[in-house]
Design a protein around this motif. Sequence first.
Motif, mmCIF file in Angstrom:
data_model
loop_
_atom_site.group_PDB
_atom_site.id
_atom_site.type_symbol
_atom_site.label_atom_id
_atom_site.label_comp_id
_atom_site.label_asym_id
_atom_site.label_seq_id
_atom_site.Cartn_x
_atom_site.Cartn_y
_atom_site.Cartn_z
ATOM 1 N N ARG A 156 -5.444 -7.810 6.482
ATOM 2 C CA ARG A 156 -5.431 -6.387 6.467
ATOM 3 C C ARG A 156 -5.447 -5.946 4.969
ATOM 4 O O ARG A 156 -6.041 -5.055 4.423
ATOM 5 C CB ARG A 156 -4.284 -5.783 7.456
ATOM 6 N N ALA A 185 -10.361 3.523 8.765
ATOM 7 C CA ALA A 185 -10.074 4.088 7.592
ATOM 8 C C ALA A 185 -11.202 3.725 6.358
ATOM 9 O O ALA A 185 -10.959 4.257 5.273
ATOM 10 C CB ALA A 185 -8.560 3.557 6.940
ATOM 11 N N ARG A 187 -12.248 -2.166 0.240
ATOM 12 C CA ARG A 187 -13.110 -1.287 0.752
ATOM 13 C C ARG A 187 -13.615 -0.607 -0.487
ATOM 14 O O ARG A 187 -12.887 -0.409 -1.463
ATOM 15 C CB ARG A 187 -12.557 -0.554 1.860
ATOM 16 N N ASP A 202 -8.092 -3.723 3.006
ATOM 17 C CA ASP A 202 -7.646 -2.319 2.555
ATOM 18 C C ASP A 202 -7.804 -2.353 0.987
ATOM 19 O O ASP A 202 -8.128 -1.229 0.429
ATOM 20 C CB ASP A 202 -6.189 -2.017 2.767
ATOM 21 N N LYS A 215 7.554 0.694 3.013
ATOM 22 C CA LYS A 215 7.166 2.135 2.730
ATOM 23 C C LYS A 215 7.743 3.238 3.891
ATOM 24 O O LYS A 215 8.376 4.182 3.201
ATOM 25 C CB LYS A 215 5.668 2.196 2.687
ATOM 26 N N ARG A 246 -12.229 9.500 6.206
ATOM 27 C CA ARG A 246 -11.336 9.858 5.204
ATOM 28 C C ARG A 246 -11.321 11.494 4.636
ATOM 29 O O ARG A 246 -10.490 11.949 4.756
ATOM 30 C CB ARG A 246 -11.372 8.981 3.927
ATOM 31 N N ALA A 294 -6.613 1.343 12.991
ATOM 32 C CA ALA A 294 -6.491 2.270 11.933
ATOM 33 C C ALA A 294 -7.246 1.759 10.549
ATOM 34 O O ALA A 294 -8.020 2.495 10.118
ATOM 35 C CB ALA A 294 -5.286 2.642 11.485
ATOM 36 N N SER A 295 -6.919 0.461 10.240
ATOM 37 C CA SER A 295 -7.490 -0.198 9.087
ATOM 38 C C SER A 295 -9.163 -0.092 9.143
ATOM 39 O O SER A 295 -9.796 0.119 8.196
ATOM 40 C CB SER A 295 -7.033 -1.726 8.919
ATOM 41 N N ARG A 318 -1.578 4.744 1.225
ATOM 42 C CA ARG A 318 -2.377 3.940 0.416
ATOM 43 C C ARG A 318 -3.201 4.317 -0.797
ATOM 44 O O ARG A 318 -3.307 4.027 -1.735
ATOM 45 C CB ARG A 318 -3.498 3.092 1.188
ATOM 46 N N ASP A 319 -3.445 5.770 -0.452
ATOM 47 C CA ASP A 319 -4.168 6.431 -1.814
ATOM 48 C C ASP A 319 -3.706 7.841 -1.955
ATOM 49 O O ASP A 319 -4.318 8.772 -2.511
ATOM 50 C CB ASP A 319 -5.865 6.602 -1.117
ATOM 51 N N MET A 320 -2.346 7.812 -1.752
ATOM 52 C CA MET A 320 -1.611 9.184 -1.978
ATOM 53 C C MET A 320 -1.784 9.543 -3.729
ATOM 54 O O MET A 320 -2.173 10.671 -3.659
ATOM 55 C CB MET A 320 -0.267 9.230 -1.613
ATOM 56 N N TYR A 369 -4.312 7.851 10.262
ATOM 57 C CA TYR A 369 -5.304 7.066 10.722
ATOM 58 C C TYR A 369 -4.971 6.180 11.852
ATOM 59 O O TYR A 369 -5.730 6.058 12.841
ATOM 60 C CB TYR A 369 -5.522 5.745 9.467
ATOM 61 N N ARG A 370 -3.871 5.778 12.393
ATOM 62 C CA ARG A 370 -3.363 5.160 13.446
ATOM 63 C C ARG A 370 -3.909 6.232 14.533
ATOM 64 O O ARG A 370 -4.565 5.805 15.654
ATOM 65 C CB ARG A 370 -1.934 4.867 13.647
ATOM 66 N N SER A 421 0.814 9.454 6.142
ATOM 67 C CA SER A 421 -0.659 9.401 6.207
ATOM 68 C C SER A 421 -1.119 8.143 7.224
ATOM 69 O O SER A 421 -2.172 8.504 7.791
ATOM 70 C CB SER A 421 -1.231 9.197 4.861
ATOM 71 N N GLY A 422 -0.312 6.986 7.081
ATOM 72 C CA GLY A 422 -0.750 5.937 8.052
ATOM 73 C C GLY A 422 -1.052 6.201 9.511
ATOM 74 O O GLY A 422 -1.829 5.770 10.143
HETATM 75 O O1 DC Z 1 0.727 2.688 6.624
HETATM 76 P P1 DC Z 1 0.046 2.232 7.928
HETATM 77 O O2 DC Z 1 0.131 0.655 8.533
HETATM 78 O O3 DC Z 1 0.517 2.910 9.252
HETATM 79 O O4 DC Z 1 -1.547 2.178 7.864
HETATM 80 C C1 DC Z 1 -2.291 1.721 9.072
HETATM 81 C C2 DC Z 1 -3.738 1.689 8.313
HETATM 82 O O5 DC Z 1 -4.196 3.043 7.980
HETATM 83 C C3 DC Z 1 -3.919 0.829 7.119
HETATM 84 O O6 DC Z 1 -4.333 -0.539 7.468
HETATM 85 C C4 DC Z 1 -4.721 1.408 6.012
HETATM 86 C C5 DC Z 1 -4.792 2.743 6.503
HETATM 87 N N1 DC Z 1 -4.434 3.939 5.538
HETATM 88 C C6 DC Z 1 -5.286 4.144 4.769
HETATM 89 O O7 DC Z 1 -6.388 3.624 4.442
HETATM 90 N N2 DC Z 1 -4.980 5.242 3.888
HETATM 91 C C7 DC Z 1 -3.567 5.768 4.034
HETATM 92 N N3 DC Z 1 -3.585 6.695 3.233
HETATM 93 C C8 DC Z 1 -2.866 5.268 4.893
HETATM 94 C C9 DC Z 1 -3.164 4.135 5.777
#
Ligand code: DC
Length: 230
Positions: free
Chosen positions: A181, A104, A188, A185, A17, A110, A100-101, A131-133, A39-40, A35-36
């Motif tokens: 993971r 999140a 949840r 994800d 991605k 969120r 992050a996970s 993940r939720d865009m 969260y990180r 967006s990840g």
């Molecule tokens: O895309 P990434 O691996 O950088 O994301 C890290 C963590 O953040 C992933 O395990 C889930 C969470 N995340 C999320 O819940 N919602 C998002 N829009 C982006 C990432």
Amino acid sequence: MPRIPVLTIDGPSGSGKGTISRAVAERLGWHYLDSGALYRAVGLAAAWEGLDLSDADAVAQCAARTEIRFETAGAGEPHVIVNGKDATRQLRTETAGAAASAIAAHPPVRAALVALQHGFRKAPGLVADGRDMGTVIFPDAPYKVFLTASAAERAKRRYKQLKEKGVSVNLDGLLHEIAARDERDAGRAVAPLKPADDAVIVDSTGTPITEVVEHVLAVVPEKYRLPRQA
Ligand code: DC
């Protein structure tokens, strides 16, 4: 007034991605939201403060006061500045990904990041990677992609990336972590990882990046695409 166009690119970790979204944003001349990384960054800031990552309210408060900036210096990945510190390298580690996970999964965390993400929607357009865009943050986005690849392929890609960075890792261990993971994800209660009903599914297993970029770009009308440079 027509709304600023958004292309959402959701999918599991290691689906390519980041690389693909950045390349697509460049071809469109649109802004890019990772967006990840948000969260990180919050996971990291919470760890810096010594917070218990399972304490949803404490981490949400931390998210609200954490200052996150993306700095682009020439080509390549933008640098991520967290509370004034360049955290780019630290954010890419498996530890930061796991933190992050974990954070999140908390609804108040969120919620604390929603306005910040909406702020990235600026003319001429936005490519939003996460993940939720397409399901939660930009449900009205006119263009949506769900990018996926087999878990084995994603583990292999991550293994190669980490090896190139000089990080020693075990492929089986990575595969295990990626599967765990994904499960967290997708399972949840809040904003689980799943394709939006109106998303185009793109499976990148065994496909070169340049081709995947073309598949994703095909979702966006021709008029938005910048002419290709020779
Ligand atoms: O895309 P990434 O691996 O950088 O994301 C890290 C963590 O953040 C992933 O395990 C889930 C969470 N995340 C999320 O819940 N919602 C998002 N829009 C982006 C990432």
